[in-house]
Enzyme design. Structure first.
Site, PDB file in Angstrom:
ATOM      1  CB  CYS A   1     119.498  30.604  35.565  1.00  0.00           C
ATOM      2  SG  CYS A   1     119.663  29.988  33.637  1.00  0.00           S
TER       3      CYS A   1
ATOM      4  CB  CYS B   1     122.525  31.008  33.343  1.00  0.00           C
ATOM      5  SG  CYS B   1     120.909  32.015  32.605  1.00  0.00           S
TER       6      CYS B   1
END
Length: 141
Positions: A69, A66
């Site tokens: 993230c 991600c």
């Protein structure tokens, strides 16, 4: 949880209940500072820490693949350092703990949540700043 003493290198078992407290090394008796970095947890450690912690627990639900993230990770680390002694910061890899992510209805990541006394108090998806994370953890959500 095992914590390594920064003074003598000894490994110390610290119960989840005391992760946010200043302790003492069992070998050299020097202070063991409260946890000041995000703790990578599995489902078992997550449940133990969120239910036993005497301070709020900020959780970062994330995954290695991600991009957002990864963008949020420095703010999460700085928040953990700033919140030492006042809150704990956990990281839950949703790829390794999909049932835990499902339990808390994590549909997009990063997703942040705050737990107090084992109960979900606040949750929000998306990248947040260090200040927003700290406010959420300390009750200003």
């Amino acid at each position: 949880m095992i914590r390594t003493c920064t003074h003598c290198g000894s490994k110390n078992r610290v119960p989840a209940l005391h992760l946010a407290h200043t302790g003492r090394c069992g070998t050299c008796k020097k202070p063991l500072a409260p946890v000041n970095e995000p703790i990578d947890v599995d489902a078992v450690l997550f449940e133990q820490i969120t239910s036993e912690a005497t301070v709020p627990v900020l959780v970062d639900f994330w995954a290695e693949w991600c991009g957002p993230c990864k963008m949020a990770a420095p703010a999460v680390a700085k928040a953990a350092e700033s919140l030492a002694g006042k809150a704990l910061v956990l990281k839950v890899d949703t790829e390794r703990a999909p049932a835990l992510a499902a339990k808390y209805n994590v549909r997009s990541i990063p997703n942040f949540a705050v737990f107090r006394d084992g109960k979900l108090q606040w949750q929000q998806p998306g990248v947040l700043t260090q200040q927003q994370l700290e406010q959420a953890a300390l009750g200003g959500g």
